[in-house]
Design an enzyme around this catalytic site. Structure first.
Site, PDB file in Angstrom:
ATOM      1  N   SER A 142      13.487 -28.275  13.312  1.00 62.56           N
ATOM      2  CA  SER A 142      12.975 -29.005  14.473  1.00 62.56           C
ATOM      3  C   SER A 142      11.453 -29.088  14.463  1.00 62.56           C
ATOM      4  O   SER A 142      10.777 -28.183  13.956  1.00 62.56           O
ATOM      5  CB  SER A 142      13.418 -28.261  15.735  1.00 62.56           C
ATOM      6  OG  SER A 142      12.677 -28.689  16.848  1.00 62.56           O
ATOM      7  N   TYR A 167      13.871 -20.974  20.679  1.00 62.49           N
ATOM      8  CA  TYR A 167      14.512 -22.064  19.932  1.00 62.49           C
ATOM      9  C   TYR A 167      13.723 -22.345  18.655  1.00 62.49           C
ATOM     10  O   TYR A 167      14.278 -22.383  17.556  1.00 62.49           O
ATOM     11  CB  TYR A 167      14.576 -23.327  20.815  1.00 62.49           C
ATOM     12  CG  TYR A 167      15.018 -24.565  20.075  1.00 62.49           C
ATOM     13  CD1 TYR A 167      16.275 -24.619  19.477  1.00 62.49           C
ATOM     14  CD2 TYR A 167      14.181 -25.670  19.964  1.00 62.49           C
ATOM     15  CE1 TYR A 167      16.687 -25.764  18.780  1.00 62.49           C
ATOM     16  CE2 TYR A 167      14.585 -26.807  19.281  1.00 62.49           C
ATOM     17  CZ  TYR A 167      15.838 -26.844  18.696  1.00 62.49           C
ATOM     18  OH  TYR A 167      16.239 -27.967  18.006  1.00 62.49           O
TER      19      TYR A 167
HETATM   20  N1  LIG Z   1      18.267 -34.295  19.187  1.00 61.28           N
HETATM   21  C1  LIG Z   1      17.035 -33.930  18.864  1.00 61.28           C
HETATM   22  O1  LIG Z   1      16.031 -34.520  19.306  1.00 61.28           O
HETATM   23  C2  LIG Z   1      16.790 -32.793  17.912  1.00 61.28           C
HETATM   24  C3  LIG Z   1      15.465 -32.493  17.533  1.00 61.28           C
HETATM   25  C4  LIG Z   1      15.234 -31.445  16.652  1.00 61.28           C
HETATM   26  C5  LIG Z   1      16.291 -30.740  16.129  1.00 61.28           C
HETATM   27  N2  LIG Z   1      17.568 -31.022  16.518  1.00 61.28           N
HETATM   28  C6  LIG Z   1      18.657 -30.223  15.954  1.00 61.28           C
HETATM   29  O2  LIG Z   1      19.639 -31.102  15.424  1.00 61.28           O
HETATM   30  C7  LIG Z   1      20.939 -30.530  15.570  1.00 61.28           C
HETATM   31  C8  LIG Z   1      21.852 -31.479  16.310  1.00 61.28           C
HETATM   32  O3  LIG Z   1      21.272 -31.732  17.587  1.00 61.28           O
HETATM   33  P1  LIG Z   1      21.945 -32.680  18.662  1.00 61.28           P
HETATM   34  O4  LIG Z   1      20.852 -33.374  19.360  1.00 61.28           O
HETATM   35  O5  LIG Z   1      23.038 -33.443  18.047  1.00 61.28           O
HETATM   36  O6  LIG Z   1      22.506 -31.572  19.655  1.00 61.28           O
HETATM   37  P2  LIG Z   1      23.946 -31.444  20.346  1.00 61.28           P
HETATM   38  O7  LIG Z   1      23.852 -30.292  21.276  1.00 61.28           O
HETATM   39  O8  LIG Z   1      24.379 -32.751  20.893  1.00 61.28           O
HETATM   40  O9  LIG Z   1      24.870 -31.081  19.112  1.00 61.28           O
HETATM   41  C9  LIG Z   1      25.072 -29.773  18.646  1.00 61.28           C
HETATM   42  C10 LIG Z   1      26.579 -29.531  18.594  1.00 61.28           C
HETATM   43  O10 LIG Z   1      26.783 -28.235  18.051  1.00 61.28           O
HETATM   44  C11 LIG Z   1      27.795 -27.596  18.786  1.00 61.28           C
HETATM   45  N3  LIG Z   1      27.561 -26.152  18.673  1.00 61.28           N
HETATM   46  C12 LIG Z   1      26.582 -25.415  19.252  1.00 61.28           C
HETATM   47  N4  LIG Z   1      26.715 -24.115  18.927  1.00 61.28           N
HETATM   48  C13 LIG Z   1      27.786 -24.047  18.101  1.00 61.28           C
HETATM   49  C14 LIG Z   1      28.440 -22.976  17.437  1.00 61.28           C
HETATM   50  N5  LIG Z   1      28.026 -21.727  17.572  1.00 61.28           N
HETATM   51  N6  LIG Z   1      29.515 -23.248  16.662  1.00 61.28           N
HETATM   52  C15 LIG Z   1      29.963 -24.526  16.531  1.00 61.28           C
HETATM   53  N7  LIG Z   1      29.410 -25.572  17.161  1.00 61.28           N
HETATM   54  C16 LIG Z   1      28.332 -25.332  17.934  1.00 61.28           C
HETATM   55  C17 LIG Z   1      27.665 -28.098  20.202  1.00 61.28           C
HETATM   56  O11 LIG Z   1      28.904 -28.023  20.906  1.00 61.28           O
HETATM   57  C18 LIG Z   1      27.222 -29.539  19.984  1.00 61.28           C
HETATM   58  O12 LIG Z   1      28.314 -30.426  20.012  1.00 61.28           O
HETATM   59  C19 LIG Z   1      20.718 -29.193  16.268  1.00 61.28           C
HETATM   60  O13 LIG Z   1      20.624 -28.189  15.282  1.00 61.28           O
HETATM   61  C20 LIG Z   1      19.379 -29.359  16.967  1.00 61.28           C
HETATM   62  O14 LIG Z   1      18.741 -28.125  17.167  1.00 61.28           O
HETATM   63  C21 LIG Z   1      17.848 -32.037  17.383  1.00 61.28           C
END
Ligand SMILES: NC(=O)c1ccc[n+]([C@@H]2O[C@H](COP(=O)([O-])OP(=O)(O)OC[C@H]3O[C@@H](n4cnc5c(N)ncnc54)[C@H](O)[C@@H]3O)[C@@H](O)[C@H]2O)c1
Length: 362
Positions: A142, A167
């Site tokens: 991130s 985080y």
């Molecule tokens: N969306 C953004 O702007 C952004 C920015 C930087 C990094 N990220 C990273 O990208 C990835 C995806 O983000 P997103 O926006 O799709 O978030 P999101 O929360 O929509 O998706 C994450 C998914 O992982 C699942 N999850 C969480 N903990 C879990 C576990 N222990 N076991 C199994 N499943 C689990 C959740 O139920 C969720 O559906 C994440 O790692 C997030 O930290 C996202």
């Protein structure tokens, strides 16, 4: 190619799965379907992939009714035995770890969730890759790792030793842990630092979603640091095309590696870190103006001070990614927000159930 996507019911995981399924890849998708935000959105994303998840039988595997190349199973990556079962059944060519507890502000109040999913869960993913001989691992990091760094744009080789949220610390830890596994066991690992991703099916805890929902409902929007913030908003399709490029070209060791001049982004091990962002930070108020214009409604803005854990500006230097992958983000914020608003209106407009608009308050 056989691909494991963790976090498939999440925003990015869902879009990636759709893209790879359409290309004909064989996907196993897992997610623990936690209630950090409205789970009906997670079920709806699965449904869009043809998976009708049955809460009565949570330990079943679900075949997609739309794609014969997709199987979904509810699995928590922090539970090693559940993961082992998945890896035993399929020999994966590539593992994409998107499952994580996301969100900066939530980590102030719920630190334990980040340790469980992002540290324990990620170490389980690494161990499974080692024990089941998976050669290509791609995982989400991130932009929040840049923490106190105010030198912009953020370069992947800038120091990231001063995170300001758990985080961010958990994501930086993932990069360090991945390096160990790349070095010791030759696992080709690529960490992608995403910059504020937005678009259709987006996350309800993120600014784009909260602003659109509040403006439509005539509610005040809270704008932190009195609007003096900039974000490198990146449209979901640009993120997905970046991930696809990395899947096709796994990390390799740096041929010019010199142990006296070390870089954070590459190594003698098959290990890489890249920024994926739009590389054009947008002032928060301009972002809000784009939403107002699309909706034809003026926002009621409540200016607030800076929140703990928030950074003032995010700005991705994506030179490495551009050069190595011939990558170029294509979607400007106005076009992207129009697509998000169109999705939002059709998704919630077609639902009579207003409950689904209620966000978790904690
Ligand atoms: N969306 C953004 O702007 C952004 C920015 C930087 C990094 N990220 C990273 O990208 C990835 C995806 O983000 P997103 O926006 O799709 O978030 P999101 O929360 O929509 O998706 C994450 C998914 O992982 C699942 N999850 C969480 N903990 C879990 C576990 N222990 N076991 C199994 N499943 C689990 C959740 O139920 C969720 O559906 C994440 O790692 C997030 O930290 C996202």
């Amino acid at each position: 190619m056989k691909v494991l996507i963790t976090g498939i019911a999440g925003f990015i995981g869902f879009h990636l799965a759709k893209k790879l399924l359409d290309k004909g890849e064989t996907i196993v998708g897992i997610d623990n379907l936690n209630n950090y935000y409205d789970t009906s959105l997670k079920y709806a994303r699965l449904k869009e992939l043809g998976v009708i998840y049955d809460e009565q039988n949570p330990s079943d595997s679900f075949n997609s009714e739309l794609y014969n190349n997709l199987v979904f199973k509810k699995v928590d990556i922090a539970h090693r035995e559940e993961l082992d079962e998945i890896f035993t059944k399929t020999q994966f060519d590539c593992v994409i770890n998107l499952a994580a507890q996301a969100g900066v502000r939530y980590s102030i109040t719920h630190p334990e969730t980040y340790i469980k999913s992002n540290i324990v869960g990620f170490s389980n993913i690494l161990e499974c890759c080692r024990q089941f001989d998976v050669k290509n691992l791609v995982y989400a990091s991130s932009s929040s790792v840049y923490g106190l760094n105010e030198k912009i744009p953020f370069n992947v080789n800038d120091p990231v030793d001063h995170p300001i949220s758990l985080y961010a610390a958990s994501k930086k830890s993932n990069e360090l842990m991945a390096h160990v596994y790349s070095h010791l066991y030759g696992i080709k690992s690529t960490g992608l630092r995403f910059f504020t991703v937005y678009g259709p099916w987006g996350r309800p805890d993120m600014a784009s979603y909260i602003f659109v929902k509040s403006i439509i409902n005539g509610e005040e929007i809270e704008v932190f640091n009195h609007g003096e913030m900039q974000r490198d908003f990146t449209y979901i399709d640009d993120i997905i095309s970046g991930i696809q490029k990395v899947i096709e070209k796994p990390a390799s060791s740096d041929e010019n590696h010199n142990k006296t001049v070390m870089f954070s982004s590459k190594s003698s091990a098959p290990f890489r870190i890249y920024n994926i962002g739009n590389s054009k930070p947008i002032k928060l108020m301009d972002f809000i103006t784009a939403i107002e214009k699309k909706l034809g409604i003026k926002a009621k803005v409540n200016y607030k001070p800076l929140q703990p854990g928030d950074v003032l500006v995010t700005f991705a230097d994506i030179k490495e990614f551009e050069t190595e992958f011939n990558y170029k983000p294509e979607v400007e914020v106005e076009e992207g927000m129009n697509a998000f608003v169109d999705w939002y209106l059709s998704y919630y407009g077609s639902k009579k159930n207003e409950q689904s608009l209620v966000l978790r308050q904690d």
